[in-house]
Design a protein around this motif. Sequence first.
Motif, mmCIF file in Angstrom:
data_model
loop_
_atom_site.group_PDB
_atom_site.id
_atom_site.type_symbol
_atom_site.label_atom_id
_atom_site.label_comp_id
_atom_site.label_asym_id
_atom_site.label_seq_id
_atom_site.Cartn_x
_atom_site.Cartn_y
_atom_site.Cartn_z
ATOM 1 N N VAL A 204 5.976 19.184 27.017
ATOM 2 C CA VAL A 204 6.611 17.962 27.528
ATOM 3 C C VAL A 204 6.291 16.774 26.637
ATOM 4 N N LEU A 205 5.015 16.636 26.254
ATOM 5 C CA LEU A 205 4.605 15.527 25.402
ATOM 6 C C LEU A 205 5.309 15.595 24.054
ATOM 7 N N HIS A 206 5.321 16.781 23.455
ATOM 8 C CA HIS A 206 5.950 16.927 22.145
ATOM 9 C C HIS A 206 7.455 16.672 22.227
ATOM 10 N N THR A 207 8.099 17.156 23.287
ATOM 11 C CA THR A 207 9.541 16.951 23.438
ATOM 12 C C THR A 207 9.868 15.474 23.612
ATOM 13 N N THR A 208 9.028 14.758 24.371
ATOM 14 C CA THR A 208 9.250 13.320 24.557
ATOM 15 C C THR A 208 9.136 12.570 23.237
ATOM 16 N N GLN A 209 8.115 12.893 22.458
ATOM 17 C CA GLN A 209 7.962 12.247 21.160
ATOM 18 C C GLN A 209 9.133 12.557 20.239
ATOM 19 N N GLN A 211 12.146 13.263 21.181
ATOM 20 C CA GLN A 211 13.321 12.557 21.683
ATOM 21 C C GLN A 211 13.296 11.094 21.266
ATOM 22 N N GLN A 212 12.115 10.469 21.338
ATOM 23 C CA GLN A 212 11.995 9.086 20.895
ATOM 24 C C GLN A 212 12.295 8.950 19.413
ATOM 25 N N SER A 215 15.967 9.266 18.876
ATOM 26 C CA SER A 215 16.681 8.043 19.254
ATOM 27 C C SER A 215 16.552 6.981 18.166
#
Length: 429
Positions: A204-209, A211-212, A215
């Motif tokens: 989850v942490l890696h996917t969020t980073q 995604q940011q 973007s």
Amino acid sequence: MSSLLTEALSLCNLAAVGIFGIVLSAAFCEIEWTRRRRLLLVGCTILMLALQGVVSLRWGTGLARYLYPLITHLPLWLLLAAMTRRALWSLVSVLTAYLCCQLRRWAALLVIALFPAGGTVLQDATELIVTLPILLVLIRWIAPSVRALSRSPLLLQLQFGMIPLLSYLFDYFTRIYTDLLSSGNQAAVEFMPFVCSLAYLGFVLHTTQEQQLRSQLEQTRNSLNLQVTQAVREIEAMRESQRKASTYRHDLRHHLQYLSACIENGRTEAAQEYIHSVCAEIEASKVNVYCENEAANLILSSFAARAQHDGIDFRVHAAIPLILPLPDSDLCVLFSNALENALHAGQRQKQAGKPAVVETTAYEKDGRLFVQIANSCSFPVQFDAQGIPTTSQPGHGLGVRSICAIVEQYGGMYSFARQQDQFVLRISL
């Protein structure tokens, strides 16, 4: 006879899992398979299988499984490391291949659950039968993706190899070297669910980073596209101006001849009208000079022409110097996005039968650039919690984000407001 069959199946299954792991480990590595390397892999595979067979026949398959890391995994890792010159990824490949061996085991456990009377003979036979199909599927569809990860940064390789490593250690220390798992030890039973929880949180942490980062890259790409679009417009405007200037220079002789003929024939009024028409054409083709900054002039002139075409009252009060604290490309993005949004609002005003005015004020003071763009806006505007206008229309809102990103890049300030049927953007940087 039953004992001999059981022992033979166990030996064949041990050989099959060895071949499965060796071939799959090699498939997970990026290796240029020359004839010499293929022969080397085949020869080492035969040696490792022969060593497993000797240990199994002399001391039993139990000891062979106990010594498996030393007589198979360690030599395989060293072989792949020598062939690839990448020790870490070779180790990750061996551990990942070992983890994939669970597929054989679970296929056999499923069959045992359906036919419990089969015992270990059915389990070994099932594992032996499914070895080749599973291996082919993994090599065809999984191995290319795993090899692609070998080109990732070191940190990502470590993250990828963490689960296979923990699974490997857990399997040997709780099932082969000890009986912690079969005895129901609480820590052993809960260890893999705990690892899965950590892996999920890490994912989850890696996917969020990611995604940011994605973007940010998307925003940068959109900004660059806007810069290129505006640059093309500016270049085309300059080319058109040059073409018209060349045409007027070429036709100057004809203009003078016509005027001379009018004067000789006493047709002064016709000469005056002709002069006025030529001056009007020249005036329409020129780039308006609003300030000292050439880039700002080109941008403002381009949007002034578009506003005139759409019937929008376009007003400019600019005192922008030649040298600014930001490059022309970023100035282009700021003005282009802001004026583009203002013209879109003006078009909506015209469609609603209401007056449309766009007024731009810009000046430099104490080394800072101040810009205010106000446009008629009689329709509601939605703002988010940070006071930035938002829209639900797909493909819109990128310009506002580009403006905010550039202003923040230079430590400036911006504000968006709707005041008395006007939308006002203020920028200071």
